[in-house]
Design an enzyme around this catalytic site. Structure first.
Site, PDB file in Angstrom:
ATOM      1  N   SER A 117     -16.146 -40.431  25.768  1.00 52.13           N
ATOM      2  CA  SER A 117     -15.670 -39.063  25.517  1.00 52.13           C
ATOM      3  C   SER A 117     -15.024 -38.478  26.755  1.00 52.13           C
ATOM      4  O   SER A 117     -14.183 -37.588  26.657  1.00 52.13           O
ATOM      5  CB  SER A 117     -16.837 -38.149  25.132  1.00 52.13           C
ATOM      6  N   HIS A 138     -11.761 -43.042  19.910  1.00 56.00           N
ATOM      7  CA  HIS A 138     -12.821 -42.032  19.984  1.00 56.00           C
ATOM      8  C   HIS A 138     -13.230 -41.568  18.592  1.00 56.00           C
ATOM      9  O   HIS A 138     -12.451 -40.936  17.884  1.00 56.00           O
ATOM     10  CB  HIS A 138     -12.324 -40.848  20.832  1.00 56.00           C
ATOM     11  N   GLU A 150      -9.563 -40.487  17.450  1.00 59.35           N
ATOM     12  CA  GLU A 150      -8.468 -40.262  18.395  1.00 59.35           C
ATOM     13  C   GLU A 150      -8.145 -41.620  19.005  1.00 59.35           C
ATOM     14  O   GLU A 150      -9.059 -42.345  19.418  1.00 59.35           O
ATOM     15  CB  GLU A 150      -8.919 -39.310  19.516  1.00 59.35           C
ATOM     16  N   ASN A 189     -11.829 -32.441  21.989  1.00 60.64           N
ATOM     17  CA  ASN A 189     -12.766 -31.784  22.891  1.00 60.64           C
ATOM     18  C   ASN A 189     -12.101 -30.703  23.727  1.00 60.64           C
ATOM     19  O   ASN A 189     -12.714 -29.681  24.035  1.00 60.64           O
ATOM     20  CB  ASN A 189     -13.466 -32.804  23.798  1.00 60.64           C
TER      21      ASN A 189
HETATM   22  P1  NAI Z   1     -26.707 -43.294  23.097  1.00 59.13           P
HETATM   23  O1  NAI Z   1     -27.454 -42.972  24.323  1.00 59.13           O
HETATM   24  O2  NAI Z   1     -27.225 -42.845  21.779  1.00 59.13           O
HETATM   25  O3  NAI Z   1     -26.498 -44.867  23.012  1.00 59.13           O
HETATM   26  C1  NAI Z   1     -26.101 -45.640  24.096  1.00 59.13           C
HETATM   27  C2  NAI Z   1     -26.579 -47.037  23.892  1.00 59.13           C
HETATM   28  O4  NAI Z   1     -26.031 -47.871  24.898  1.00 59.13           O
HETATM   29  C3  NAI Z   1     -28.097 -47.207  23.982  1.00 59.13           C
HETATM   30  O5  NAI Z   1     -28.562 -47.816  22.814  1.00 59.13           O
HETATM   31  C4  NAI Z   1     -28.297 -48.102  25.201  1.00 59.13           C
HETATM   32  O6  NAI Z   1     -29.399 -48.963  25.076  1.00 59.13           O
HETATM   33  C5  NAI Z   1     -26.997 -48.850  25.199  1.00 59.13           C
HETATM   34  N1  NAI Z   1     -26.691 -49.507  26.468  1.00 59.13           N
HETATM   35  C6  NAI Z   1     -26.861 -49.049  27.720  1.00 59.13           C
HETATM   36  N2  NAI Z   1     -26.426 -49.970  28.618  1.00 59.13           N
HETATM   37  C7  NAI Z   1     -25.970 -51.010  27.902  1.00 59.13           C
HETATM   38  C8  NAI Z   1     -25.402 -52.264  28.260  1.00 59.13           C
HETATM   39  N3  NAI Z   1     -25.214 -52.604  29.520  1.00 59.13           N
HETATM   40  N4  NAI Z   1     -25.078 -53.116  27.266  1.00 59.13           N
HETATM   41  C9  NAI Z   1     -25.287 -52.791  25.983  1.00 59.13           C
HETATM   42  N5  NAI Z   1     -25.810 -51.631  25.581  1.00 59.13           N
HETATM   43  C10 NAI Z   1     -26.148 -50.747  26.537  1.00 59.13           C
HETATM   44  O7  NAI Z   1     -25.235 -42.761  23.329  1.00 59.13           O
HETATM   45  P2  NAI Z   1     -24.131 -42.284  22.267  1.00 59.13           P
HETATM   46  O8  NAI Z   1     -24.296 -40.873  22.019  1.00 59.13           O
HETATM   47  O9  NAI Z   1     -24.110 -43.224  21.119  1.00 59.13           O
HETATM   48  O10 NAI Z   1     -22.818 -42.455  23.129  1.00 59.13           O
HETATM   49  C11 NAI Z   1     -22.215 -43.696  23.330  1.00 59.13           C
HETATM   50  C12 NAI Z   1     -20.782 -43.513  23.753  1.00 59.13           C
HETATM   51  O11 NAI Z   1     -20.087 -42.795  22.742  1.00 59.13           O
HETATM   52  C13 NAI Z   1     -20.601 -42.717  25.022  1.00 59.13           C
HETATM   53  O12 NAI Z   1     -19.509 -43.251  25.712  1.00 59.13           O
HETATM   54  C14 NAI Z   1     -20.313 -41.331  24.523  1.00 59.13           C
HETATM   55  O13 NAI Z   1     -19.523 -40.606  25.431  1.00 59.13           O
HETATM   56  C15 NAI Z   1     -19.490 -41.650  23.292  1.00 59.13           C
HETATM   57  N6  NAI Z   1     -19.477 -40.607  22.246  1.00 59.13           N
HETATM   58  C16 NAI Z   1     -20.600 -39.947  21.871  1.00 59.13           C
HETATM   59  C17 NAI Z   1     -20.567 -39.004  20.850  1.00 59.13           C
HETATM   60  C18 NAI Z   1     -21.791 -38.295  20.393  1.00 59.13           C
HETATM   61  O14 NAI Z   1     -21.671 -37.305  19.670  1.00 59.13           O
HETATM   62  N7  NAI Z   1     -22.990 -38.733  20.749  1.00 59.13           N
HETATM   63  C19 NAI Z   1     -19.301 -38.691  20.151  1.00 59.13           C
HETATM   64  C20 NAI Z   1     -18.188 -39.503  20.568  1.00 59.13           C
HETATM   65  C21 NAI Z   1     -18.294 -40.391  21.601  1.00 59.13           C
END
Ligand code: NAI
Length: 652
Positions: A117, A138, A150, A189
């Site tokens: 993001s 995105h 996006e 955003n």
């Molecule tokens: P989250 O914290 O729910 O999930 C992240 C996951 O990545 C966790 O399951 C973690 O174990 C895993 N992880 C960490 N290091 C890792 C590695 N080296 N290899 C494999 N897996 C690994 O985070 P979320 O919210 O799903 O966000 C993920 C991405 O999506 C971020 O880049 C965030 O900016 C983006 N994003 C999030 C949104 C949201 O509303 N939560 C919306 C749009 C984008």
């Protein structure tokens, strides 16, 4: 769909993205370093697929689930992928490690996309040998519901990669918007932040969340208020995005209130308290509808529109994509630029300037694009061009201006020096304007209002005073006034009246023939015809049907009806602050034109036929007025009115 999609990261976003891809028919490999996250992800996906199966949206949940395999070893599985979506934690070091591995292990033509993001795509790509195949993709939470992505180009992203990712988005049922340059916050955003930060600043200035959200929900028509959405998303999440994009050069001051809420652990639904308090996670905030006119939503849209102008001017996004993003990604009922064109670009610029004056913040400086639009007279629907071109036409029928503004007609009575009194030209002009709107098939709704401080002060007494006898009066009614009354009695398009000031006599009575009456707080009404020896013909017939005996008090005394009484009576539907009358009018245009045109016409016809029930009463009152014209009372009333003294009734 053939091919294997590799989703890295099985958290909030990763699991949803995996589900979307599997539903589209792809084989999915879901990778995470954390085993728990993987098993959680599978059970969440399984639950969601079962729901879809129950609702008969899919045939076989098991079959879809079988297409998803999990792994904790990225190196081992990367080589199998045809398309990669990375959705791991938002940390540059972690993403760098992953992209290095992906670059080494993935097939040559495999696209490497990231769901980040806030981290620049160019930054993520720089650790790879093939930055041309790295691209931003995105998604929004939850990806199963928000069917928009996006697509963000990094500095080195190739056209081929963009083409491939567009195609991929289509195969998983996602619409997309293009973000041509890798700017902090991308598109959605950036706009969201402007709107949200502005909303918080108004809280700091004393508004309540319910007041702003009521305007957002009930006037803009968004499914959720701004603060409801942020409470749902999590205040910490929003705060982090805000801080990140700010560090990367997005010009925004972070409101103190937000920092205070973080310190107090008021993080939204998940802590039971954010902008609202929640008894449970699925509790909803109570947003009273009656607060909707306490706050004008244009105030929070304007900084968002300013951001859009910046995006367009810098060739980061095109206007159609911005509007698509606001509708499909943010849940607006219509694009933000469409709102800007509806309210008027000049209004947006005025709002920004007054905020800049008040706060001294540079963020409010109107973008040069907006300034130029105003200077070039591109004000939106009100004159045919703003962000978009709209069909527009202006015709003057004597003192009545008719403007076609895309899908509605604005009819303005323009004799402000005579309080828009109904002389012959006004009656005839109004009739011509209404007929023109009726004949134009693109006009869905008509708005009528008055210029200056009055709506319409009723019949022009100097005209009535000039009648020398019954014939003059009868001719006037039959040839001048009745045609308009007939047109309106059988009018087949919805008419919205914006009562901007005094509506007396005929000016009040015309409102009985309109459908939605929105009055400024400054509006007043009266039917003082009896005081000048005449009769209010529509009010004493149709008015009696509409309001019952309550109208008698006003017809038989001529006393002024203030706007509160008018609302209570049922003459006025909505009372709003004077300066937002036109804004509310255009909001109602959107609402009314959401109806199927044939339905609107059918509703109007049915309502007109009910009005027909008092046709004989209206005819009687018209005859009564003809009987009054030759009387001494009438002559005395007219004379007294012109000389501003009390009439001396002879009476019988
Ligand atoms: P989250 O914290 O729910 O999930 C992240 C996951 O990545 C966790 O399951 C973690 O174990 C895993 N992880 C960490 N290091 C890792 C590695 N080296 N290899 C494999 N897996 C690994 O985070 P979320 O919210 O799903 O966000 C993920 C991405 O999506 C971020 O880049 C965030 O900016 C983006 N994003 C999030 C949104 C949201 O509303 N939560 C919306 C749009 C984008």
């Amino acid at each position: 769909m053939h091919g294997k999609v590799l989703v890295v990261g099985a958290g909030t976003m990763g699991h949803g993205i995996a589900e979307v891809c599997a539903l589209a028919g792809y084989e999915v490999i879901l990778v995470d370093i954390n085993e728990n996250m993987l098993s959680n992800a599978i059970s969440r996906i399984s639950w969601s697929l079962k729901k879809l199966e129950e609702k008969k949206k899919i045939e076989n949940a098991e079959e879809v689930l079988r297409r998803i395999k999990t792994s904790q070893n990225l190196e081992e599985v990367a080589g199998m992928a045809d398309f990669v979506i990375e959705a791991v934690v938002e940390r540059t070091d972690v993403k760098h490690e992953i992209f290095k591995t992906l670059d080494e292990e993935c097939k040559e033509n495999c696209v490497l996309s990231t769901n980040t993001s806030t981290i620049p795509i160019t930054d993520i790509a720089k650790v790879t040998k093939n930055p041309d195949r790295v691209v931003g993709l995105h998604f929004f939470n939850p990806p199963t519901l928000i069917r928009l992505v996006e697509i963000i180009k990094g500095e080195k992203t190739s056209e081929e990669t963009v083409k491939a990712v567009k195609k991929f988005a289509g195969t998983i049922g996602m619409d997309y918007v293009m973000v041509e340059k890798d700017v902090p916050g991308f598109l959605i955003n950036r706009i969201n932040i402007r709107v949200f930060v502005e909303a918080i600043r108004y809280l700091e200035e004393g508004y309540k969340p319910e007041e702003i959200d009521s305007a957002v929900r009930y006037r803009l028509g968004l499914p959720m208020g701004i603060f409801e959405v942020v409470d749902f998303t999590g205040i910490d999440t929003v705060y982090n995005v805000l801080k990140e994009v700010r560090n990367r050069g997005f010009r925004v001051e972070i409101p103190e209130l937000l920092e205070k809420m973080i310190q107090e652990n008021s993080l939204g639904m998940k802590t039971g308290k954010g902008f609202y308090t929640y008894r449970s996670f699925y509790d909803r905030a109570r947003i009273p509808k009656e607060y909707q006119y306490r706050f004008n939503p244009i105030l929070i849209l304007s900084p968002g529109v300013n951001e859009c102008a910046w995006l367009i001017r810098n060739e980061i996004a095109v206007r159609e994509d911005i509007d698509k993003a606001t509708v499909k990604g943010m849940g607006y009922p219509k694009g933000i630029l469409d709102y800007a064109d509806s309210y008027g670009i000049d209004r947006v610029v005025d709002v920004l300037k007054s905020r800049k004056n008040k706060t001294g913040l540079d963020e409010y400086t109107p973008d040069p694009m907006l300034e130029e639009m105003v200077a070039d007279g591109k004000l939106g629907k009100k004159n045919g061009e703003g962000f978009y071109r709209w069909s527009y036409e202006a015709v003057d029928f004597g003192p009545v201006r008719y403007e076609k503004r895309h899908n509605y007609a604005l009819i303005t009575m323009r004799r402000p020096e005579k309080l828009n009194a109904l002389n012959e030209d006004m009656w005839i002009g109004l009739n011509s304007a209404f007929l023109r709107a009726q004949d134009d098939e693109n006009v869905r709704v008509v708005i009528i209002t008055g210029e200056g401080r009055a709506f319409c002060a009723g019949d022009d007494i100097s005209v009535m005073g000039s009648w020398r006898g019954l014939k003059d009066g009868r001719d006037f009614f039959e040839k001048v006034a009745l045609p308009l009354v007939n047109t309106l009695s059988y009018y087949e398009k919805p008419v919205i009246s914006l009562v901007n000031g005094n509506a007396f006599g005929g000016g009040m009575e015309l409102n009985l023939l309109f459908d939605i009456v929105i009055a400024s707080e400054k509006a007043t009404f009266a039917i003082p015809e009896g005081l000048i020896g005449a009769i209010p013909p529509i009010a004493s017939s149709l008015g009696y049907m509409l309001f019952g005996r309550k109208i008698a008090k006003y017809a038989l005394t001529g006393e002024v009806i203030d706007v509160g009484e008018a609302k209570e009576l049922g003459l006025v539907d909505v009372v709003v602050p004077h300066d937002i009358l036109m804004d509310v009018g255009v909001e109602y245009v959107d609402r009314v034109s959401a109806l199927a045109p044939l339905s609107a016409r059918a509703i109007k016809r049915a309502m007109n036929s009910v009005r027909d029930l008092v046709k004989s009463a209206m005819e009687i009152s018209a005859r009564e007025i003809e009987l009054l014209i030759p009387t001494e009372d009438f002559a005395e009333g007219m004379k007294a009115f012109v000389s501003r003294r009390r009439p001396e009734w002879k009476g019988r």
